[in-house]
Each structure stands twice: as C-alpha cells, then as structure tokens.
Design a protein around this motif. Structure first.
Motif, PDB file in Angstrom:
ATOM      1  N   GLY A   1     -31.003   2.146  30.093  1.00 18.73           N
ATOM      2  CA  GLY A   1     -31.822   2.364  28.911  1.00 18.73           C
ATOM      3  C   GLY A   1     -33.309   2.294  29.169  1.00 18.73           C
ATOM      4  N   ILE A   2     -33.721   2.451  30.429  1.00 21.52           N
ATOM      5  CA  ILE A   2     -35.139   2.307  30.738  1.00 21.52           C
ATOM      6  C   ILE A   2     -35.939   3.580  30.455  1.00 21.52           C
ATOM      7  CG2 ILE A   2     -34.947   0.393  32.356  1.00 21.52           C
ATOM      8  CD1 ILE A   2     -35.296   3.973  33.574  1.00 21.52           C
ATOM      9  N   THR A   3     -35.312   4.619  29.921  1.00 22.66           N
ATOM     10  CA  THR A   3     -36.086   5.781  29.493  1.00 22.66           C
ATOM     11  C   THR A   3     -36.690   5.562  28.107  1.00 22.66           C
ATOM     12  OG1 THR A   3     -34.081   6.816  28.623  1.00 22.66           O
ATOM     13  CG2 THR A   3     -34.749   7.407  30.867  1.00 22.66           C
ATOM     14  N   GLY A   4     -36.235   4.530  27.391  1.00 19.01           N
ATOM     15  CA  GLY A   4     -36.819   4.189  26.102  1.00 19.01           C
ATOM     16  C   GLY A   4     -38.136   3.453  26.277  1.00 19.01           C
ATOM     17  N   ARG A   5     -38.901   3.360  25.197  1.00 16.90           N
ATOM     18  CA  ARG A   5     -40.243   2.783  25.253  1.00 16.90           C
ATOM     19  C   ARG A   5     -40.229   1.339  25.753  1.00 16.90           C
ATOM     20  NH1 ARG A   5     -43.136  -0.136  21.431  1.00 16.90           N
ATOM     21  NH2 ARG A   5     -41.390   0.152  19.987  1.00 16.90           N
ATOM     22  N   MET A   6     -39.424   0.487  25.138  1.00 13.45           N
ATOM     23  CA  MET A   6     -39.399  -0.929  25.536  1.00 13.45           C
ATOM     24  C   MET A   6     -38.784  -1.097  26.915  1.00 13.45           C
ATOM     25  SD  MET A   6     -40.851  -2.799  23.260  1.00 13.45           S
ATOM     26  CE  MET A   6     -40.180  -4.434  23.490  1.00 13.45           C
ATOM     27  N   GLY A   7     -37.682  -0.397  27.165  1.00 13.94           N
ATOM     28  CA  GLY A   7     -37.025  -0.531  28.454  1.00 13.94           C
ATOM     29  C   GLY A   7     -37.926  -0.129  29.602  1.00 13.94           C
ATOM     30  N   TYR A   8     -38.679   0.955  29.396  1.00 12.56           N
ATOM     31  CA  TYR A   8     -39.558   1.430  30.462  1.00 12.56           C
ATOM     32  C   TYR A   8     -40.814   0.579  30.591  1.00 12.56           C
ATOM     33  CZ  TYR A   8     -42.749   4.409  33.086  1.00 12.56           C
ATOM     34  OH  TYR A   8     -43.654   4.881  34.012  1.00 12.56           O
ATOM     35  N   ARG A   9     -41.546   0.429  29.495  1.00 15.69           N
ATOM     36  CA  ARG A   9     -42.852  -0.224  29.579  1.00 15.69           C
ATOM     37  C   ARG A   9     -42.741  -1.717  29.878  1.00 15.69           C
ATOM     38  NH1 ARG A   9     -47.208   2.684  27.649  1.00 15.69           N
ATOM     39  NH2 ARG A   9     -46.720   4.648  26.602  1.00 15.69           N
ATOM     40  N   GLN A  10     -41.933  -2.414  29.093  1.00 12.51           N
ATOM     41  CA  GLN A  10     -41.931  -3.872  29.209  1.00 12.51           C
ATOM     42  C   GLN A  10     -40.984  -4.386  30.282  1.00 12.51           C
ATOM     43  OE1 GLN A  10     -44.135  -5.621  27.943  1.00 12.51           O
ATOM     44  NE2 GLN A  10     -44.927  -4.455  26.223  1.00 12.51           N
ATOM     45  N   HIS A  11     -39.794  -3.793  30.381  1.00 11.54           N
ATOM     46  CA  HIS A  11     -38.801  -4.361  31.290  1.00 11.54           C
ATOM     47  C   HIS A  11     -38.902  -3.810  32.713  1.00 11.54           C
ATOM     48  CE1 HIS A  11     -36.800  -6.740  28.260  1.00 11.54           C
ATOM     49  NE2 HIS A  11     -36.875  -5.703  27.436  1.00 11.54           N
ATOM     50  N   LEU A  12     -39.101  -2.508  32.843  1.00 10.72           N
ATOM     51  CA  LEU A  12     -39.228  -1.943  34.189  1.00 10.72           C
ATOM     52  C   LEU A  12     -40.660  -2.051  34.698  1.00 10.72           C
ATOM     53  CD1 LEU A  12     -37.861  -0.433  36.537  1.00 10.72           C
ATOM     54  CD2 LEU A  12     -38.574   1.707  35.432  1.00 10.72           C
ATOM     55  N   LEU A  13     -41.591  -1.438  33.961  1.00 13.33           N
ATOM     56  CA  LEU A  13     -42.962  -1.298  34.452  1.00 13.33           C
ATOM     57  C   LEU A  13     -43.705  -2.628  34.540  1.00 13.33           C
ATOM     58  CD1 LEU A  13     -44.572   1.208  35.314  1.00 13.33           C
ATOM     59  CD2 LEU A  13     -45.629   1.221  33.048  1.00 13.33           C
ATOM     60  N   ARG A  14     -43.525  -3.500  33.562  1.00 11.45           N
ATOM     61  CA  ARG A  14     -44.321  -4.732  33.498  1.00 11.45           C
ATOM     62  C   ARG A  14     -43.563  -5.987  33.898  1.00 11.45           C
ATOM     63  NH1 ARG A  14     -47.316  -3.232  27.737  1.00 11.45           N
ATOM     64  NH2 ARG A  14     -48.403  -1.382  28.527  1.00 11.45           N
ATOM     65  N   SER A  15     -42.277  -5.835  34.221  1.00 11.53           N
ATOM     66  CA  SER A  15     -41.499  -7.021  34.599  1.00 11.53           C
ATOM     67  C   SER A  15     -40.854  -6.857  35.973  1.00 11.53           C
ATOM     68  CB  SER A  15     -40.429  -7.310  33.533  1.00 11.53           C
ATOM     69  OG  SER A  15     -41.030  -7.596  32.279  1.00 11.53           O
ATOM     70  N   ILE A  16     -39.822  -6.040  36.064  1.00  9.17           N
ATOM     71  CA  ILE A  16     -39.050  -5.969  37.305  1.00  9.17           C
ATOM     72  C   ILE A  16     -39.851  -5.365  38.451  1.00  9.17           C
ATOM     73  CG2 ILE A  16     -37.048  -4.889  38.403  1.00  9.17           C
ATOM     74  CD1 ILE A  16     -36.431  -7.369  36.719  1.00  9.17           C
TER      75      ILE A  16
ATOM     76  N   ALA B   1     -53.146 -22.700  30.499  1.00  9.67           N
ATOM     77  CA  ALA B   1     -52.184 -22.244  31.509  1.00  9.67           C
ATOM     78  C   ALA B   1     -52.447 -20.773  31.765  1.00  9.67           C
ATOM     79  CB  ALA B   1     -50.745 -22.459  31.038  1.00  9.67           C
ATOM     80  N   GLU B   2     -51.913 -20.279  32.867  1.00  6.54           N
ATOM     81  CA  GLU B   2     -52.055 -18.863  33.183  1.00  6.54           C
ATOM     82  C   GLU B   2     -51.265 -18.025  32.193  1.00  6.54           C
ATOM     83  OE1 GLU B   2     -51.137 -15.725  36.845  1.00  6.54           O
ATOM     84  OE2 GLU B   2     -50.771 -17.874  37.092  1.00  6.54           O
ATOM     85  N   VAL B   3     -51.905 -17.005  31.637  1.00  7.87           N
ATOM     86  CA  VAL B   3     -51.258 -16.137  30.660  1.00  7.87           C
ATOM     87  C   VAL B   3     -50.628 -14.950  31.385  1.00  7.87           C
ATOM     88  CG1 VAL B   3     -51.588 -14.691  28.636  1.00  7.87           C
ATOM     89  CG2 VAL B   3     -52.883 -16.820  28.868  1.00  7.87           C
ATOM     90  N   THR B   4     -49.310 -14.819  31.287  1.00  6.12           N
ATOM     91  CA  THR B   4     -48.571 -13.739  31.934  1.00  6.12           C
ATOM     92  C   THR B   4     -47.767 -12.993  30.885  1.00  6.12           C
ATOM     93  OG1 THR B   4     -48.364 -15.135  33.899  1.00  6.12           O
ATOM     94  CG2 THR B   4     -46.966 -13.204  33.821  1.00  6.12           C
ATOM     95  N   ASN B   5     -47.473 -11.729  31.131  1.00 13.33           N
ATOM     96  CA  ASN B   5     -46.655 -10.932  30.225  1.00 13.33           C
ATOM     97  C   ASN B   5     -45.386 -11.688  29.842  1.00 13.33           C
ATOM     98  OD1 ASN B   5     -44.229  -8.901  29.982  1.00 13.33           O
ATOM     99  ND2 ASN B   5     -46.038  -7.778  29.346  1.00 13.33           N
ATOM    100  N   GLY B   6     -45.147 -11.811  28.519  1.00 16.99           N
ATOM    101  CA  GLY B   6     -44.019 -12.610  28.046  1.00 16.99           C
ATOM    102  C   GLY B   6     -42.668 -12.087  28.482  1.00 16.99           C
TER     103      GLY B   6
END
Length: 387
Positions: free
Chosen positions: A12-27, A330-335
């Motif tokens: 499901g990483i072609t969707g907005r959240m899956g791509y931006r937050q989970h793939l691009l900004r996390s994994i 504390a250091e602020v990192t993407n949630g």
C-alpha cells in the motif's frame, strides 16, 4: 559488529500516507542510516520489499528509491520465509484479509488503521493476533508527534492537577473538486467505499484520548454531510454519501478514577483559524495547555489572568501572549519513524508492541458507536472489549 536484517513487506505504499510517511520518511531513512543499534550491541538493518497491485507504479517507486525487490503477488510474498514483517497501508476494505493471511503466515505485523470496517472483524483480528505470539503493532502516530509528547509529559509531571476537560479541533477545507482539485481522494466521501470522517478520525481520537487522559466510557456524536456533491479524480460530479463532519462529546475515566469530559470537532468543511490543523486543549485545576502536532503552550494556575466580561468595552488583554511555550527538551524526530523504530526493536526483542490490535479494535468500536449515536440521537456507553 553483528548485523541482523529484517525484511519488511510493505503493502500500500503507492498511497499518500504509505509512501510519504512510512516509506519515504521512515523505512528508507532507517535503511540509509544503516539500521538501529540494539542494547546487546548488534545492529538491526531493514530491507523493504514493496507490494502493490499497480505494477508500473510499484516498479517506478522501487527504481527511484533503490529498492531491490517488489511484487504484485501478495500471496507469494507472504509465502517467502525470508520475509519477517508485513506492513499494511492499503484501503481499509482490503486490510482484514491481508492481515489475516500475514498472521497465518507467521509474519510480524505493523499496520495502519482502521484495522477493519466492522467491529466484529476488528475483534476477530485482535483475537487471532493475540493467539499468534507474534509482535503486532498498530500505527498510533499522533502520540509520537512533538506537541502531544509534550502534552503527555505535562500529564506525567502532574502539571494539570485534576484534569477536568479536553477540547479538540481538527479539520480544514477540502475543496469540492469542481474548480479546485480536492486534497483528499473521492472515496473518502462515499460511504459505500468505506469513506466518512467518523470512520477515519474516531479511531485516531480513541488512542489520543487513551494516551493523554484515559479510557472512553460514553460517546455522543452528531455527524453531517455538509457538502452533498463533490467531483472525483476524473472531474465527474458524484453524490457525497459519507459524513464530512463529526461533532463528538466523550466521557473519559482517568487511571485515578476521575471523570473527564472531552469534546472533539472533526470537519473537512471548516476553514482554519488556529495555529495548526489539529489542536487539543487540556484544562485542569492547576493548569492548562494547548497542543498541536508540533507546538505546545501552557498556563499555570498562578499565572492565570482574571478576565472580566464587559460587552460595553473592547477586550484589551492579549490572551495568547499569556501562555508559555513548553520546550522540546529532546531531539524532535518524525513521529512515524519514531514509532517504526520502537516497533522494530520490539520485533528484535520478541516482545509485544504497546499499541496492538486490541487498541485498534477500540478505535473501530468508537467509530461505530459514534455513527450509531448520531443516527439514534442519544448518548451511548462504550463497553470494554474482552478477547
């Protein structure tokens, strides 16, 4: 240094959240940083394997981000013994079947929410997960964002005294799509496709309320479809059959047994006049605080001004200036990334994740009861779910 690699099937990483937050900004950042350091001195690396139904889009994303493996065959990916973790960010209607297959295949699970369209499905899924012995986590991203981290810290420090109430405002204007394109996909506004702001947001508000104040005991909601006609991605008009606003009142119980009243308004038909798209105000006997996703300001009892209502004179007090910023400390990192890292460490240690499928089922339950409350025009109790 010994390195252990977790192979993560990401669906499901072609969707907005899956791509931006989970793939691009996390994994991908975790991968590119070489992984995570574990307490035993080993290194935990990650290797994403992309899964989706659109071969062209999946291939393009894989090539763009140097991901070696991708597939349109979920069953084959889940049958691969080298896959350790299954992540799901599909539309909700596809989630139960995919998560069930992944659990049966012995994969650790990390998933977006809602986990199901119906409460009975969410409970069955939670039972299956609890019996599996696998590490299973559900995305509770807002609790990991800086503003709510600060708000929770104030609760833990006893800043509020006895908490009295919580108020939440969420939303923004989503264009109808006729003249300006909509910022959200059209299925969000079709009930037959699983759309609706109550279904979408009440699962978030449940874990926010639990994580900040306490368990939800009752719900009274009024939903509305303020914009009856919208235009889809092809520019064609369609009837909006799902609610685009929900106004909820909740009774909570804190861990100390105190009753708290919470009110949260959610709307895709509201214009923003606040500092962030979502804000929560907590009021207590000793102090108050207002938190968005990033900022948080507070006012102690000793610093509380004494306003006087006088409709004959303009207000001269600058109320916003009477609040103090709560520091990050504390250091602020993407949630999203922070929770991914916590989940991956739980997988490596073989322990449960603190936000599991039961917590997700409570979110589905609150959404169902919110819709029922609006339809019936009455307040409803929120019974405890026992697996």
């Amino acid at each position: 240094m010994t390195t252990r690699t977790l192979r993560i099937a990401m669906n499901g990483i072609t969707g907005r959240m899956g791509y931006r937050q989970h793939l691009l900004r996390s994994i991908l950042p975790i991968r590119d940083a070489g992984g995570l350091d574990l307490p035993d001195g080993t290194r935990l690396a990650v290797e994403p394997v992309l899964v989706g139904r659109n071969e062209e889009r999946i291939r393009r994303i894989a090539e763009q981000h140097d991901v070696k493996e991708w597939s349109t065959d979920l069953d084959a990916v889940l049958a691969d013994p080298s896959i350790d973790v299954y992540f799901d960010s599909q539309v909700t209607s596809q989630r139960v079947a995919a998560l069930t297959k992944a659990i049966d295949a012995g994969k650790h699970i990390y998933t977006e929410k809602p986990t199901a369209e119906r409460l009975d499905e969410a409970i069955d899924l939670a039972k299956r997960g609890a019996a599996s012995g696998l590490t299973i986590g559900v995305v509770h991203d807002k609790l990991y964002l800086p503003g709510l981290v600060k708000l929770r810290r104030l609760v833990d420090e006893g800043f509020f005294g006895r908490i009295l109430s919580l108020r939440g405002e969420f939303g923004y204007w989503v264009f109808e799509g006729e003249i300006q394109s909509a910022q959200r996909p059209s299925w969000n506004y079709r009930a037959e496709d699983g759309g609706g702001i109550t279904t979408d947001m009440f699962c978030h508000w449940n874990y926010v309320l639990e994580g900040i104040v306490g368990r939800v005991r009752t719900v009274s909601a009024q939903t509305a479809t303020h914009i009856p006609t919208r235009w889809d991605e092809r520019g064609e008009a369609y009837p909006a059959t799902a609610d685009d606003a929900a106004y909820g009142t909740f009774q909570l119980t804190t861990p100390d047994g105190d009753d708290v009243v919470a009110q949260i308004n959610s709307s895709w038909a509201v214009r923003v006049h606040r500092d962030e798209l979502v804000e929560f105000q907590v009021d207590g006997t000793h102090g108050s605080a207002v938190a968005g996703l990033f900022g948080c300001v507070a006012q102690q009892r000793a610093h509380t001004p004494r306003p006087v209502w006088n409709p004959d004179l303009p207000t001269t007090e600058r109320f916003r200036e009477q609040w103090l910023d709560v520091p990050d400390n504390a250091e602020v990192t993407n949630g999203f990334r922070v929770q991914w890292e916590e989940f991956l460490r739980d997988v490596a240690a073989g322990r449960p994740h603190r936000y599991d499928l039961l917590s997700a089922a409570r979110g589905v339950q609150l959404a169902e009861l919110g819709l029922a409350s609006s339809a019936q025009g009455r307040r409803l109790d929120v019974p405890e779910i026992v697996l």
